[in-house]
Design an enzyme around this catalytic site. Structure first.
Site, PDB file in Angstrom:
ATOM      1  N   GLY A   1      -7.903   8.048  -7.564  1.00 30.52           N
ATOM      2  CA  GLY A   1      -8.075   8.956  -8.698  1.00 30.52           C
ATOM      3  C   GLY A   1      -8.670   8.291  -9.920  1.00 30.52           C
TER       4      GLY A   1
ATOM      5  CB  THR B   1      -4.932   9.198  -4.355  1.00 31.82           C
ATOM      6  OG1 THR B   1      -5.116   7.774  -4.388  1.00 31.82           O
ATOM      7  CG2 THR B   1      -6.113   9.882  -5.040  1.00 31.82           C
TER       8      THR B   1
ATOM      9  CB  THR C   1      -1.077   0.178  -7.616  1.00 32.41           C
ATOM     10  OG1 THR C   1      -0.697   1.560  -7.570  1.00 32.41           O
ATOM     11  CG2 THR C   1      -2.586   0.071  -7.649  1.00 32.41           C
TER      12      THR C   1
ATOM     13  N   GLY D   1      -7.944  -4.184   3.040  1.00 33.57           N
ATOM     14  CA  GLY D   1      -8.634  -3.130   3.771  1.00 33.57           C
ATOM     15  C   GLY D   1      -8.563  -1.832   2.996  1.00 33.57           C
TER      16      GLY D   1
ATOM     17  NE  ARG E   1      -4.034   5.663 -22.376  1.00 37.24           N
ATOM     18  CZ  ARG E   1      -4.626   5.080 -21.335  1.00 37.24           C
ATOM     19  NH1 ARG E   1      -4.638   3.771 -21.226  1.00 37.24           N
ATOM     20  NH2 ARG E   1      -5.218   5.817 -20.410  1.00 37.24           N
TER      21      ARG E   1
ATOM     22  CE1 TYR F   1       5.564   3.159 -18.038  1.00 35.42           C
ATOM     23  CE2 TYR F   1       5.266   3.384 -20.398  1.00 35.42           C
ATOM     24  CZ  TYR F   1       4.784   3.524 -19.120  1.00 35.42           C
ATOM     25  OH  TYR F   1       3.531   4.040 -18.900  1.00 35.42           O
TER      26      TYR F   1
END
Length: 571
Positions: free
Chosen positions: A138, A210, A217, A272, A413, A474
């Site tokens: 994405g 996606t 990730t 891959g 942002r 966070y």
């Protein structure tokens, strides 16, 4: 022309969608106090696309013809805009560079395969041609996992999985769904919900990311307390490699040596191209609600989240914001009138009479899912814990608003960038015993960085994604930048990341590594761990053609390196 939709080339989300403050009366004074910026200043929009300098493709006619023969002319692109869209992700560094016309290297061709067989053909053709392959989902990554290396002289192919967007099958007896890697969050949930299922994975990037990207990730979602991180959710997968497909069946557990599945999760395209993921899915809950709570201070909120993690309650969301982030959240509310506004005023008066310092008050959201009786039971358990730690429940109204707006924050942002301010995030995870130290040192490190830069900066934090042994912190930070915003950003970002390392946190809990976080890998997994991982990449891709430079990067930083970066900060 492909039907795959992409975010705007210069910012987050779709054209025409953005952040607006006119209906939020507390927002203007909040930002003025936080970073010294008057958001009513007329914005300076990004460059027009025609102002960008885009180098022509480095692509032989023969190789281009081969790729076109695989995907068709309507699914292969060498035009400037498509290539630029596939150059960067959406980190603040990415957005600053694109706005400043700093595009060192772009992919030479973008291809959209329609099935796994076409992916195999592309991979084999690219390897034979000595080209570089960068898988693209994405485009939402904020760790530099997508950008080509600036000095890359080989042909670069961006392999966009956007046409592979279907839920292929649901094994209803096992709660397993086979999903093509290019399917984005909303499409996945729509297809699953139609049959009464949910994946339960809702990262901040949900609307524009996606399942293949989540796996690549090592993503985590807002409801990971119940459903797990993507490493827990992804049970099997298929990944195309030169001349072969790695197929991992969705078994409940195995004892088959080092986990190949775990090697692939988080590998960011270095091994891959992921084409399919089999995920654990769940029946949609009968009841789902998010309750809001206030705590008198951060320490109390942190202790309550820890206690909930040790209790018999198992909420889907456990989140508490520090006082700074709570102030920000309250500043983004629309003006309350009538009964709603009066109720808020009464609540604040009650808290004051209880002796609360409203400047230290912390806002919490806790999610509950399941049958009506189960939700009632868990709410009772959590309510007792909240009360024990001095907190107060304020109902599901604020929680419903959080649920509606949870994917909107990234638009802020772009709004700030239009007005000369940079805002970004860094997140970590650490054991419960170390969280307070990580929090304190990170806030102090950011403030020291702002002082070194001579800027008025802001940092705020929330706790989320609780585990038995610890939780995720966070952080969001922002400042009004000068003439060299990327260099200034580097000072703040490096200071925050090093603070994570100093107190035993990780370099990233769920945003991946890319090139942004790679300099801290040796501190995080040890030099021996880096050597082991490098050996894996070298053996799997000896010619470094699969997304080179990601995860390990060219350089490892030490704490003294970071101190030098801060000392040399541009003012």
């Amino acid at each position: 022309m492909t039907d795959v939709k992409h975010m705007k080339w210069w910012g987050w989300g779709l054209e025409g969608v953005g952040f607006h403050f006119e209906d939020k009366p507390a927002f203007v004074p909040f930002v003025q106090k936080a970073v010294g910026l008057d958001v009513r200043t007329p914005p300076v929009p990004p460059l027009s696309f025609d102002e960008l300098t885009v180098a022509p493709p480095r692509l032989s006619p023969a190789f281009e013809a081969e790729l076109v023969s695989i995907v068709g002319e309507e699914n292969a692109f060498t035009d400037d805009k498509t290539r630029v869209v596939h150059t960067y992700g959406k980190s603040i560094r990415d957005l600053l560079r694109i706005r400043r016309n700093e595009i060192a290297r772009v992919p030479d061709i973008v291809v959209y395969p329609g099935d796994e067989h076409a992916v195999q053909q592309i991979v084999d053709a690219a390897v034979a041609a000595g080209a570089v392959l960068i898988p693209f989902g994405g485009g939402s990554n904020i760790a530099g996992s997508l950008e080509p290396l600036a000095d890359e002289e080989r042909t670069i192919v961006s392999l966009d999985l956007g046409r592979l967007d279907r839920v292929l099958d649901i094994d209803e007896g096992s709660g397993l769904a086979r999903i093509q890697a290019g399917a984005q969050g909303p499409s996945i949930e729509e297809q699953l919900n139609a049959r009464g299922w949910t994946m339960g994975h809702f990262p901040d990037s949900f609307t524009h990311s996606t399942v293949g990207g989540w796996v690549a990730t090592r993503s985590s979602g807002m409801q990971s307390d119940k459903y797990g991180d993507i490493a827990d959710i992804a049970r099997g997968l298929r990944m195309v490699r030169p001349g072969t497909v790695v197929e991992l069946r969705p078994l409940p557990s195995t004892s088959t040596g080092p986990s190949v599945r775990e090697m692939i999760i988080g590998s960011e395209g270095r091994l891959g191209v992921i084409t399919e993921v089999t995920v654990q899915v769940h029946r949609q809950p009968a009841v789902r609600e998010v309750q809001a709570y206030f705590f008198p201070n951060w320490k109390a909120g942190l202790a309550a989240m820890h206690a909930i993690s040790e209790s018999d309650a198992a909420p889907s969301i456990t989140r508490v914001s520090d006082a700074r982030e709570s102030g920000f959240s309250l500043s983004t509310r629309k003006e309350s009138k009538g009964i709603s506004g009066a109720a808020q005023n009464v609540l604040m008066s009650v808290l004051k009479r209880r002796g609360w310092d409203l400047e230290q008050m912390c806002l919490s959201f806790i999610g509950f899912e399941g049958s009506a009786s189960h939700v009632a039971y868990e709410k009772k358990l959590v309510g007792a814990i909240v009360k024990k730690h001095g907190g107060l429940g304020v109902g599901k109204g604020p929680g419903a608003l959080y649920d509606q707006k949870k994917f909107d924050t990234p638009y802020l942002r772009d709004f700030l960038l239009d007005r000369g301010a940079a805002a970004d995030v860094s997140e970590t995870a650490a054991p419960w015993s170390k969280l307070q130290a990580v929090y304190d040192d990170t806030v102090a490190a950011a403030q020291a960085a702002y002082a070194a830069l001579g800027v008025h900066g802001w940092i705020m934090c929330h706790l989320s994604h609780s585990y038995n042994s610890g939780a995720c912190l966070y952080f969001t930070f922002a400042f009004v930048h000068g003439d060299d915003p990327i260099a200034q950003y580097e000072v703040v970002k490096s200071s925050i990341q090093q603070a994570f390392m100093t107190h035993g946190g990780t370099l990233s809990h769920h945003h991946g590594v890319g090139v942004e976080h790679a300099p801290w890998m040796a501190q995080d997994i040890s030099e021996g761990g880096v050597a082991l991982m490098q050996g894996l990449f070298d053996a799997a891709d000896p010619t470094s053609q699969f997304n080179p430079g990601k995860v390990l990067g060219p350089r490892q930083l030490t704490a003294s390196d970071v101190a030098a970066i801060v000392a040399d900060a541009p003012r």
